[in-house]
Write a protein that holds these residues in place. Structure first.
Motif, PDB file in Angstrom:
ATOM      1  N   SER A 148       0.009  15.214   2.570  1.00  0.00           N
ATOM      2  CA  SER A 148      -1.285  14.697   2.163  1.00  0.00           C
ATOM      3  C   SER A 148      -1.531  13.342   2.817  1.00  0.00           C
ATOM      4  O   SER A 148      -0.588  12.597   3.082  1.00  0.00           O
ATOM      5  CB  SER A 148      -1.289  14.544   0.636  1.00  0.00           C
ATOM      6  N   ARG A 149      -2.789  13.058   3.067  1.00  0.00           N
ATOM      7  CA  ARG A 149      -3.181  11.724   3.556  1.00  0.00           C
ATOM      8  C   ARG A 149      -4.048  11.074   2.495  1.00  0.00           C
ATOM      9  O   ARG A 149      -5.013  11.673   2.030  1.00  0.00           O
ATOM     10  CB  ARG A 149      -3.961  11.826   4.859  1.00  0.00           C
ATOM     11  N   MET A 150      -3.691   9.855   2.151  1.00  0.00           N
ATOM     12  CA  MET A 150      -4.419   9.122   1.119  1.00  0.00           C
ATOM     13  C   MET A 150      -5.019   7.855   1.714  1.00  0.00           C
ATOM     14  O   MET A 150      -4.415   7.219   2.579  1.00  0.00           O
ATOM     15  CB  MET A 150      -3.480   8.735  -0.027  1.00  0.00           C
ATOM     16  N   LEU A 151      -6.197   7.513   1.220  1.00  0.00           N
ATOM     17  CA  LEU A 151      -6.851   6.256   1.574  1.00  0.00           C
ATOM     18  C   LEU A 151      -6.812   5.358   0.351  1.00  0.00           C
ATOM     19  O   LEU A 151      -7.229   5.763  -0.738  1.00  0.00           O
ATOM     20  CB  LEU A 151      -8.303   6.499   1.986  1.00  0.00           C
ATOM     21  N   LEU A 172       1.824  11.295   3.211  1.00  0.00           N
ATOM     22  CA  LEU A 172       2.889  11.572   2.247  1.00  0.00           C
ATOM     23  C   LEU A 172       3.364  13.014   2.330  1.00  0.00           C
ATOM     24  O   LEU A 172       2.595  13.902   2.702  1.00  0.00           O
ATOM     25  CB  LEU A 172       2.377  11.396   0.807  1.00  0.00           C
ATOM     26  N   ARG A 173       4.578  13.214   1.921  1.00  0.00           N
ATOM     27  CA  ARG A 173       5.076  14.564   1.634  1.00  0.00           C
ATOM     28  C   ARG A 173       5.310  14.581   0.123  1.00  0.00           C
ATOM     29  O   ARG A 173       6.097  13.789  -0.399  1.00  0.00           O
ATOM     30  CB  ARG A 173       6.373  14.855   2.372  1.00  0.00           C
ATOM     31  N   ILE A 174       4.604  15.472  -0.571  1.00  0.00           N
ATOM     32  CA  ILE A 174       4.652  15.538  -2.025  1.00  0.00           C
ATOM     33  C   ILE A 174       5.288  16.866  -2.434  1.00  0.00           C
ATOM     34  O   ILE A 174       4.853  17.928  -1.984  1.00  0.00           O
ATOM     35  CB  ILE A 174       3.243  15.422  -2.635  1.00  0.00           C
ATOM     36  N   THR A 175       6.295  16.771  -3.303  1.00  0.00           N
ATOM     37  CA  THR A 175       6.963  17.963  -3.824  1.00  0.00           C
ATOM     38  C   THR A 175       6.717  18.026  -5.324  1.00  0.00           C
ATOM     39  O   THR A 175       6.982  17.050  -6.042  1.00  0.00           O
ATOM     40  CB  THR A 175       8.477  17.917  -3.540  1.00  0.00           C
ATOM     41  N   VAL A 176       6.192  19.166  -5.770  1.00  0.00           N
ATOM     42  CA  VAL A 176       5.933  19.388  -7.195  1.00  0.00           C
ATOM     43  C   VAL A 176       6.882  20.479  -7.671  1.00  0.00           C
ATOM     44  O   VAL A 176       6.881  21.589  -7.132  1.00  0.00           O
ATOM     45  CB  VAL A 176       4.470  19.789  -7.450  1.00  0.00           C
ATOM     46  N   ASP A 177       7.669  20.131  -8.671  1.00  0.00           N
ATOM     47  CA  ASP A 177       8.650  21.063  -9.225  1.00  0.00           C
ATOM     48  C   ASP A 177       8.253  21.350 -10.671  1.00  0.00           C
ATOM     49  O   ASP A 177       8.186  20.439 -11.493  1.00  0.00           O
ATOM     50  CB  ASP A 177      10.041  20.428  -9.159  1.00  0.00           C
ATOM     51  N   GLY A 236       0.817  -1.213   0.000  1.00  0.00           N
ATOM     52  CA  GLY A 236       0.000   0.000   0.000  1.00  0.00           C
ATOM     53  C   GLY A 236       0.846   1.256   0.000  1.00  0.00           C
ATOM     54  O   GLY A 236       0.606   2.183  -0.784  1.00  0.00           O
ATOM     55  N   GLU A 237       1.846   1.299   0.874  1.00  0.00           N
ATOM     56  CA  GLU A 237       2.722   2.477   0.923  1.00  0.00           C
ATOM     57  C   GLU A 237       3.450   2.677  -0.404  1.00  0.00           C
ATOM     58  O   GLU A 237       3.511   3.793  -0.924  1.00  0.00           O
ATOM     59  CB  GLU A 237       3.739   2.344   2.064  1.00  0.00           C
ATOM     60  N   GLN A 238       3.971   1.593  -0.958  1.00  0.00           N
ATOM     61  CA  GLN A 238       4.710   1.701  -2.225  1.00  0.00           C
ATOM     62  C   GLN A 238       3.770   2.122  -3.355  1.00  0.00           C
ATOM     63  O   GLN A 238       4.115   2.966  -4.180  1.00  0.00           O
ATOM     64  CB  GLN A 238       5.398   0.380  -2.570  1.00  0.00           C
ATOM     65  N   GLY A 239       2.585   1.542  -3.405  1.00  0.00           N
ATOM     66  CA  GLY A 239       1.631   1.893  -4.452  1.00  0.00           C
ATOM     67  C   GLY A 239       1.195   3.346  -4.381  1.00  0.00           C
ATOM     68  O   GLY A 239       1.154   4.046  -5.403  1.00  0.00           O
ATOM     69  N   VAL A 268       6.806   8.656   1.596  1.00  0.00           N
ATOM     70  CA  VAL A 268       5.891   8.156   2.613  1.00  0.00           C
ATOM     71  C   VAL A 268       6.399   8.594   3.985  1.00  0.00           C
ATOM     72  O   VAL A 268       7.552   8.378   4.340  1.00  0.00           O
ATOM     73  CB  VAL A 268       5.782   6.616   2.554  1.00  0.00           C
ATOM     74  N   LEU A 269       5.512   9.229   4.752  1.00  0.00           N
ATOM     75  CA  LEU A 269       5.830   9.628   6.119  1.00  0.00           C
ATOM     76  C   LEU A 269       5.403   8.555   7.112  1.00  0.00           C
ATOM     77  O   LEU A 269       6.115   8.260   8.061  1.00  0.00           O
ATOM     78  CB  LEU A 269       5.148  10.956   6.451  1.00  0.00           C
ATOM     79  N   SER A 270       4.222   7.993   6.891  1.00  0.00           N
ATOM     80  CA  SER A 270       3.730   6.903   7.736  1.00  0.00           C
ATOM     81  C   SER A 270       2.557   6.235   7.044  1.00  0.00           C
ATOM     82  O   SER A 270       1.967   6.790   6.121  1.00  0.00           O
ATOM     83  CB  SER A 270       3.323   7.408   9.127  1.00  0.00           C
TER      84      SER A 270
END
Length: 179
Positions: free
Chosen positions: A147-150, A131-136, A54-57, A110-112
């Protein structure tokens, strides 16, 4: 008078140690066997597999580099199954066009994560991943957000794959203290 035969003290100690060692070996073997057949151990192993997948996906589906778009999109497809994979395939040409035009590089870390539901028999699970997401983007300062994803996962012949993914609600969604 009958003569009493004395037992060699060294022999007595050696015999006692041998009995204790045999008892310890039997106890160790039994506890190892019981742990190996423990259903909760198998469940914990499956839970760990689900969490890792799940984390990897989720990380994969939030990471994409316009310079390696084909490889990124293939990774997305390999991380998914069912309707989610179908949606990705269906929208891929238009999405690739948008990413190429925007020339963005998105990286997720992935943070947790946690497994929130696991049904081994049905081959379904749910995870929540932070997650911590960086957009460049070119000519702009990189933007970082958390962000938190389900995610929903389905067991396939190739392992656990994401079958649904969405944003987790943020903030208090319950009634306020005065209500």
């Amino acid at each position: 008078m009958a003569r009493v035969k004395r037992i060699n003290p060294l022999l007595a100690v050696a015999l006692t140690l041998a009995v204790l060692t045999a008892g310890f070996a039997a106890w160790s073997g039994w506890t190892w066997y019981a742990a190996a057949d423990d259903e909760s151990l198998a469940f914990a192993k499956t839970r760990d597999e689900v969490l890792a997948a799940g984390e990897q996906g989720v990380q994969n589906l939030n990471t994409l580099d316009h310079r390696e778009l084909r490889r990124g999109m293939e990774t997305w497809e390999k991380s998914t199954t069912g309707d989610l994979r179908d949606q990705l395939r269906e929208g891929r040409p238009e999405f690739e066009k948008q990413v190429r035009n925007a020339r963005t590089v998105t990286k997720a870390k992935v943070l947790s994560g946690a497994v929130t539901e696991l049904d081994e028999r049905a081959g379904r699970a749910r995870v929540m991943v932070a997650l911590r997401i960086t957009v460049d983007a070119p000519k702009e300062k990189a933007v970082t957000k958390e962000s938190r994803m389900l995610g929903a996962l389905t067991r396939t012949d190739d392992g656990w794959k994401l079958s649904d993914l969405g944003q987790a609600p943020v903030g208090d969604t319950g009634p306020s203290a005065g209500e």
